[in-house]
Motif scaffolding. Structure first.
Motif, mmCIF file in Angstrom:
data_model
loop_
_atom_site.group_PDB
_atom_site.id
_atom_site.type_symbol
_atom_site.label_atom_id
_atom_site.label_comp_id
_atom_site.label_asym_id
_atom_site.label_seq_id
_atom_site.Cartn_x
_atom_site.Cartn_y
_atom_site.Cartn_z
ATOM 1 N N LYS A 58 -20.527 -21.842 -8.381
ATOM 2 C CA LYS A 58 -19.161 -21.322 -8.233
ATOM 3 C C LYS A 58 -18.454 -21.159 -9.566
ATOM 4 O O LYS A 58 -17.525 -20.373 -9.682
ATOM 5 C CB LYS A 58 -18.351 -22.181 -7.278
ATOM 6 N N ASP A 59 -18.886 -21.889 -10.596
ATOM 7 C CA ASP A 59 -18.252 -21.796 -11.905
ATOM 8 C C ASP A 59 -18.954 -20.820 -12.844
ATOM 9 O O ASP A 59 -18.305 -20.184 -13.674
ATOM 10 C CB ASP A 59 -18.212 -23.180 -12.569
ATOM 11 N N GLU A 63 -19.650 -12.350 -11.835
ATOM 12 C CA GLU A 63 -18.462 -11.988 -11.047
ATOM 13 C C GLU A 63 -18.820 -11.357 -9.706
ATOM 14 O O GLU A 63 -18.178 -11.619 -8.701
ATOM 15 C CB GLU A 63 -17.565 -11.046 -11.860
ATOM 16 N N LYS A 66 -19.465 -14.230 -7.429
ATOM 17 C CA LYS A 66 -18.274 -15.057 -7.176
ATOM 18 C C LYS A 66 -17.370 -14.454 -6.121
ATOM 19 O O LYS A 66 -16.683 -15.168 -5.399
ATOM 20 C CB LYS A 66 -17.466 -15.255 -8.460
ATOM 21 N N THR A 67 -17.372 -13.134 -6.001
ATOM 22 C CA THR A 67 -16.487 -12.464 -5.041
ATOM 23 C C THR A 67 -17.130 -12.251 -3.673
ATOM 24 O O THR A 67 -16.464 -11.797 -2.745
ATOM 25 C CB THR A 67 -16.009 -11.114 -5.596
ATOM 26 N N ASN A 77 -14.788 -16.895 -0.547
ATOM 27 C CA ASN A 77 -15.863 -16.394 -1.389
ATOM 28 C C ASN A 77 -16.450 -17.545 -2.190
ATOM 29 O O ASN A 77 -15.971 -18.675 -2.114
ATOM 30 C CB ASN A 77 -15.379 -15.241 -2.279
ATOM 31 N N ALA A 79 -16.351 -18.331 -5.343
ATOM 32 C CA ALA A 79 -15.447 -18.957 -6.307
ATOM 33 C C ALA A 79 -14.471 -19.925 -5.625
ATOM 34 O O ALA A 79 -14.056 -20.912 -6.223
ATOM 35 C CB ALA A 79 -14.680 -17.894 -7.079
ATOM 36 N N GLU A 80 -14.110 -19.659 -4.380
ATOM 37 C CA GLU A 80 -13.142 -20.494 -3.649
ATOM 38 C C GLU A 80 -13.810 -21.638 -2.882
ATOM 39 O O GLU A 80 -13.153 -22.593 -2.510
ATOM 40 C CB GLU A 80 -12.375 -19.638 -2.631
#
Length: 99
Positions: A58-59, A63, A66-67, A77, A79-80
């Protein structure tokens, strides 16, 4: 010499049957304790092959990963998402999903 293969588990043991045969034990549902190459904890479950950080961290993921939505109930998603609350399974195509 034994190498760790998919399905080996420190919590419930390893499958004793030859590769390709259905395993006689239930899969483990504990979170993987390994670290990814980036140094973050693996988001998958024990016994699964750890994904590449560019795809499932996630980090550190790119991109485009991550989305991607990983939880279709909560609509979060990568990232969240918090993998310590609900681990992920990453498919060979690069998509990750919650269990």
């Amino acid at each position: 010499y034994q190498r760790r293969v998919r399905g080996d588990c420190i919590h419930v043991g390893k499958c004793i049957l030859p590769c390709g045969s259905p395993c006689v034990r239930l899969p483990c549902d504990e979170q993987c304790e390994n670290l990814l190459k980036c140094g973050h904890r693996c988001p998958s479950i024990c016994g699964e092959i750890c994904p590449e950080p560019e795809i499932a961290c996630k980090d550190c993921a790119l991109e485009k990963y991550k989305t991607q939505v990983v939880d279709f109930i909560m609509m979060t998603n990568l990232a969240e998402h918090d993998p310590t609350e609900q681990p992920l399974i990453t498919l060979s195509c690069g998509h990750s999903f919650t269990l």
